[in-house]
Design a protein around this motif. Structure first.
Motif, PDB file in Angstrom:
ATOM      1  N   LEU A   1       0.871  -1.294   0.123  1.00 54.23           N
ATOM      2  CA  LEU A   1      -0.042   0.219  -0.016  1.00 54.23           C
ATOM      3  C   LEU A   1       0.984   1.281  -0.186  1.00 54.23           C
ATOM      4  O   LEU A   1       0.218   2.201  -0.323  1.00 54.23           O
ATOM      5  CB  LEU A   1      -1.031  -0.044   1.130  1.00 54.23           C
TER       6      LEU A   1
ATOM      7  N   LYS B   1      -6.363  -1.907  -9.761  1.00 55.62           N
ATOM      8  CA  LYS B   1      -5.162  -1.096 -10.272  1.00 55.62           C
ATOM      9  C   LYS B   1      -5.281  -0.860 -11.656  1.00 55.62           C
ATOM     10  O   LYS B   1      -4.364   0.051 -12.032  1.00 55.62           O
ATOM     11  CB  LYS B   1      -4.022  -1.596  -9.582  1.00 55.62           C
TER      12      LYS B   1
ATOM     13  N   THR C   1      -7.243  -1.110   0.341  1.00 55.11           N
ATOM     14  CA  THR C   1      -6.753  -0.445  -0.938  1.00 55.11           C
ATOM     15  C   THR C   1      -7.500   0.790  -1.232  1.00 55.11           C
ATOM     16  O   THR C   1      -7.081   1.623  -1.518  1.00 55.11           O
ATOM     17  CB  THR C   1      -6.715  -1.321  -2.269  1.00 55.11           C
TER      18      THR C   1
ATOM     19  N   ARG D   1      -5.236   3.865  -2.853  1.00 54.84           N
ATOM     20  CA  ARG D   1      -4.151   3.180  -3.596  1.00 54.84           C
ATOM     21  C   ARG D   1      -4.804   2.580  -4.932  1.00 54.84           C
ATOM     22  O   ARG D   1      -3.878   1.875  -5.758  1.00 54.84           O
ATOM     23  CB  ARG D   1      -3.294   2.145  -2.669  1.00 54.84           C
ATOM     24  N   GLN D   2      -6.037   2.523  -5.090  1.00 54.20           N
ATOM     25  CA  GLN D   2      -6.573   2.062  -6.179  1.00 54.20           C
ATOM     26  C   GLN D   2      -6.161   3.253  -7.345  1.00 54.20           C
ATOM     27  O   GLN D   2      -5.849   4.448  -7.225  1.00 54.20           O
ATOM     28  CB  GLN D   2      -7.976   2.118  -6.317  1.00 54.20           C
TER      29      GLN D   2
END
Length: 664
Positions: free
Chosen positions: A253, A333, A476, A481-482
Motif C-alpha cells: 500500500l 489497479k 486499498t 491506492r486504487q
C-alpha cells in the motif's frame, strides 16, 4: 487516507461514557463469580476490593462526564490532557509503564486460577479498557506524534496483538500427549515426509493439507528435535506468517508514515486472527502481493502460476484463490480506459483458468509422488461430506453462528467500501466494480458452504479467503491506492472516524476474548501413563503382535515409545475424514481388519457409547464416530482405560462375537 478526527470534547465524552457504562455489567459478572465461589458475604470477602475499585472508577468517570457539560469543561479537559515534559532517565518511565499495561491482562487471564475466575466477557473488557486508558497516557508521554484518539487506538491494537500472542503460549507444552482432539496429528502427518528415517519404513504422505504439513515438516530436518520444539515452530509459523502478511500488505500500500505502517500491519495481524486464517493460505497471498504488477502482466501471470501450485497442495476450494486475489488487484489497479470489455476481461480469465490448471497439476503430481495414487479419491473427500446448514446460525458448536459471526467481522470493512463508493461515485468503472463484488460473493458463498460441512463450522477459518480478499479491497480503497479511471475527477473523501474506530474495536474485542487460562498437566500423571502405555505396547510388539495407534502417534514419532513398528493405516484424523466422506472401500477394509483381529493391541482415545445429537458441541461428529468407529471397536476389542489421560488400550476379545457393522 483521509479520516475525520473527533473533536476533543466528543472524544472524552465517549471515553467517559463508555468507562462509566462498562462498570455495571462488569460488577454484575463479578457478583456472578462470587456466587459460583459460594461467597457468603461478598462485601467482606476477598472480592470486595475488586468490586470497590470497579465502582470507584465507574463513578469517577460518570462524575467527570457530568462536569464536561458545565462551563468548566475546557479547564477540566485541559487538566485531563496535561502531559509533563520528561527529561533524562524519566523518559523511559512511560514506555516501561506502557509495557507493563500490555502484560497485565494476559498475565491475569492465562493464570490457571485467577484466569478461570475472571474468564467473563465484560470483566475482560473492563480490565483491557482501563489498562488501555493507562497505556494511552503512557504512549502520549513517550511520543508527541499521537493525539489522544490516536494513542488510544494504537494501545488497543497493541493490547489485542499481545493478547493473541500470549494466547498461543500455552501450546508450547512438554506434555507428550495430544493437547487437543487432533493436535499432534499434524506433527505425525508432517513426519511422513521423513518416514524411512523416523519409522524405518516408507509410508504414503499426508492426504489432508499437504502444504501445511510441508511447512510443519521443516523441524524434522533437525534429527531428534523434540515435540515441544515442533509446537514452537507451529506457533512461529502461525503468528509469523500472519504478521508477515500485514507487513507485506502495508508495504504494498506504500504507507509513507512508518508509525502508521507498523500499526496498520498490527491491525492486519489481529484482523486475520479473527478467522483464524489458515497459515498455509497466507503463503500464496504473500506471493501474489509481492509479485503483482498491473503494468507487467506477464510477471503477474507467472506469480499466479507459482501461487496456484502451492494452492494445489492445500485444499480444492483454494485452487482459484491466487488467481482471484490477483484479479481483484487487477480490477483495483488497472483502469478500463477505453478497452473493450472482452479485451479487458481476457487477462483475469486467462489467470483464472491457468491458475486452476496449475493447482490441479500440482495436486496430481503430489498424489503420484506421495504414494496415494491408489487412494486418490481421498483427496476429494470433502465433496462427499454431509452439510449441516443449521450451523449457519447460533448453535452449540459455534454459539455465534457462521452468518452472525462473519457479519460482525466483515461489517466494518463493508461500511468502508460502501462509504467510499457512495461518496466517490464512478471511482471504479462498473466492470471493475462488479468484478470485485462478484469475487467477494463467490468466496463468501463458497466459504459458507465449506463451513457447514460436517467436521467444520466451529469458527470462521473456512471463510479465510473471503476475509483476506475483503481486507485487500477495503485496505486499498481506504488508503486510496486504487488507480481511478482517467476521466474520474479528484475528490477528497474524509472517512468518518466512527468507521475507523469500528474497524479497530471488532478485532480488538475478539482478540481479548480469545485469551483463556492455561491448563497445567501433571508430570507425574503423564509420566506414569506413558510408562504404562510403553510397557504394554512394547511387550505386545516383542511378542509378535501388531500395534495400531489410532491416536497419539507422536509417541512413536518423537521416540517416547521405541521398538514398535508403525502401522500406517487408520490414523484418527484421517479415519474420521473417511467416515464423514462415506468412503466405503476404506471403511470396509478397517472393519475387516478389526473383525479378524489383525491388531493385537490398539491405542486410541477413550471410547464412549454416547450419542449426543445436534444439541451438543460437535454432536453430529461425535455420533458419526460412535456409530462408525466406537461400536465396531468395542464389539471386537476390550477397552482398558489409562488413568489420568484420555487414552485407552484395546485388546481382542477372546470369546466369539457377532458384531453388526454400519453400512456407508
Amino acid at each position: 487516507m483521509n479520516t475525520r478526527q473527533p473533536d476533543r470534547l466528543t472524544f472524552w465524552r465517549i471515553v467517559l461514557a463508555f468507562s462509566s457504562l462498562l462498570t455495571l455489567p462488569s460488577v454484575i459478572q463479578i457478583f456472578d463469580v462470587t456466587r459460583e465461589q459460594n461467597a457468603s458475604n461478598v462485601l467482606i470477602s476477598n472480592w470486595s476490593p475488586l468490586i470497590g475499585l470497579s465502582v470507584i472508577l465507574g463513578v469517577s468517570a460518570f462524575v467527570v462526564l457530568i462536569l464536561t457539560s458545565t462551563p468548566q469543561r475546557e479547564r477540566i479537559l485541559d487538566r485531563m490532557e496535561i502531559f509533563p515534559s520528561l527529561q533524562g532517565g524519566w523518559v523511559s518511565l512511560p514506555l516501561g509503564l506502557l509495557i507493563v499495561s500490555l502484560i497485565i491482562f494476559p498475565a491475569i487471564m492465562l493464570h490457571p486460577y485467577y484466569g478461570t475466575l475472571l474468564d467473563k466477557p465484560w470483566i475482560k473488557t473492563f480490565i483491557v479498557w482501563w489498562l488501555s486508558l493507562v497505556g494511552m497516557y503512557c504512549l502520549k508521554l513517550s511520543s508527541s506524534r499521537f493525539n489522544s484518539a490516536g494513542a488510544l487506538a494504537a494501545v488497543l491494537i497493541l493490547q489485542a496483538s499481545v493478547a493473541r500472542i500470549a494466547n498461543s503460549l500455552p501450546d508450547i507444552s512438554m506434555n507428550p500427549f495430544s493437547l487437543g482432539w487432533a493436535e499432534t496429528s499434524r506433527f505425525y502427518d508432517a513426519s511422513l515426509f521423513f518416514s524411512r528415517q523416523i519409522y524405518g519404513t516408507g509410508v504414503p504422505w499426508a492426504v489432508l493439507h499437504p502444504s501445511l504439513h510441508l511447512l510443519l515438516a521443516i523441524p524434522f530436518l533437525i534429527p531428534g528435535s523434540p515435540l515441544w520444539f515442533h509446537r514452537v515452530w507451529q506457533i512461529f509459523l502461525r503468528l509469523g506468517l500472519t504478521g508477515a502478511l500485514g507487513v507485506v500488505f502495508s508495504c504494498w500500500l506504500r504507507i509513507e508514515d512508518k508509525t502508521l505502517r507498523w500499526f496498520f500491519a498490527l491491525w492486519v495481524f489481529i484482523y486475520l486472527l479473527q478467522g483464524p486464517v489458515y497459515l498455509h493460505l497466507i503463503v500464496p497471498v504473500i506471493i501474489v502481493l509481492m509479485g503483482f504488477s498491473e503494468n507487467n502482466l506477464r510477471r503477474t501471470f507467472l506469480v499466479v502460476i507459482i501461487a496456484s501450485l502451492w494452492a494445489g497442495l492445500s485444499r480444492i476450494n483454494w485452487f482459484p484463490v491466487p488467481a482471484l486475489m490477483a484479479t481483484a488487484l487487477y480490477f483495483l489497479k488497472k483502469p478500463v480506459h477505453g478497452d473493450r470489455v472482452f479485451r479487458y476481461l481476457t487477462v483475469p480469465v486467462v489467470w483464472l483458468i491457468a491458475g486452476i490448471l496449475a493447482a490441479l497439476a500440482s495436486q496430481w503430481a503430489y498424489i503420484y509422488l506421495s504414494g496415494n495414487i491408489g487412494n486418490w479419491r481421498a483427496f476429494y473427500s470433502s465433496t462427499a461430506s454431509a452439510l449441516l446448514w443449521y450451523r449457519l446460525w447460533p448453535n452449540p458448536t459455534y454459539p455465534l453462528g457462521m452468518i452472525p459471526a462473519i457479519g460482525i467481522v466483515s461489517m466494518p470493512l463493508m461500511l468502508i467500501l460502501f462509504w467510499k463508493l457512495r461518496f466517490k461515485g464512478g471511482l471504479l468503472h462498473p466492470l471493475r466494480l462488479w468484478g470485485v463484488i462478484v469475487e467477494l460473493i463467490i468466496l463468501f458463498v463458497g466459504g459458507l458452504i465449506v463451513s457447514v460441512k460436517i467436521g467444520a463450522g466451529g469458527d470462521l477459518h473456512n471463510l479465510d479467503a473471503f476475509i483476506i480478499l475483503l481486507m485487500l479491497v477495503a485496505g486499498t480503497l481506504f488508503w486510496e491506492r486504487q488507480i481511478n479511471e482517467p476521466a474520474m475527477p479528484v475528490l477528497v473523501v474524509h472517512f468518518p472516524w466512527q468507521m475507523v474506530a469500528f474497524a479497530i474495536l471488532v478485532p480488538v474485542w475478539f482478540g481479548m476474548q480469545s485469551v483463556h487460562p492455561i491448563s497445567i498437566f501433571s508430570n507425574d500423571i503423564t509420566g506414569t501413563a506413558l510408562a504404562q502405555i510403553r510397557s504394554a505396547v512394547e511387550q505386545t510388539a516383542q511378542g509378535g503382535g501388531e500395534v495400531l495407534f489410532i491416536s497419539q502417534r507422536q509417541l512413536l514419532t518423537f521416540k517416547d515409545i521405541t521398538d514398535v513398528p508403525l502401522a500406517g493405516e487408520y490414523e484418527k484424523e484421517f479415519l474420521i475424514e473417511m467416515a464423514m466422506a462415506h468412503n466405503k472401500p476404506y471403511l470396509a477394509k478397517f472393519y475387516e481388519d478389526i473383525r479378524r483381529h489383525r491388531f493385537a493391541m490398539i491405542v486410541a482415545d477413550t471410547q464412549w457409547y454416547k450419542y449426543q445429537g445436534a444439541g451438543e458441541n460437535w454432536g453430529e461428529e461425535n455420533d458419526l464416530w460412535v456409530n462408525a468407529i466406537t461400536e465396531p471397536l468395542l464389539c471386537e476389542y476390550v477397552q482398558t482405560r489409562i488413568p489420568g489421560v484420555n487414552v485407552a488400550l484395546l485388546t481382542p476379545r477372546s470369546a466369539p462375537t457377532n458384531c453388526v457393522y454400519p453400512e456407508y
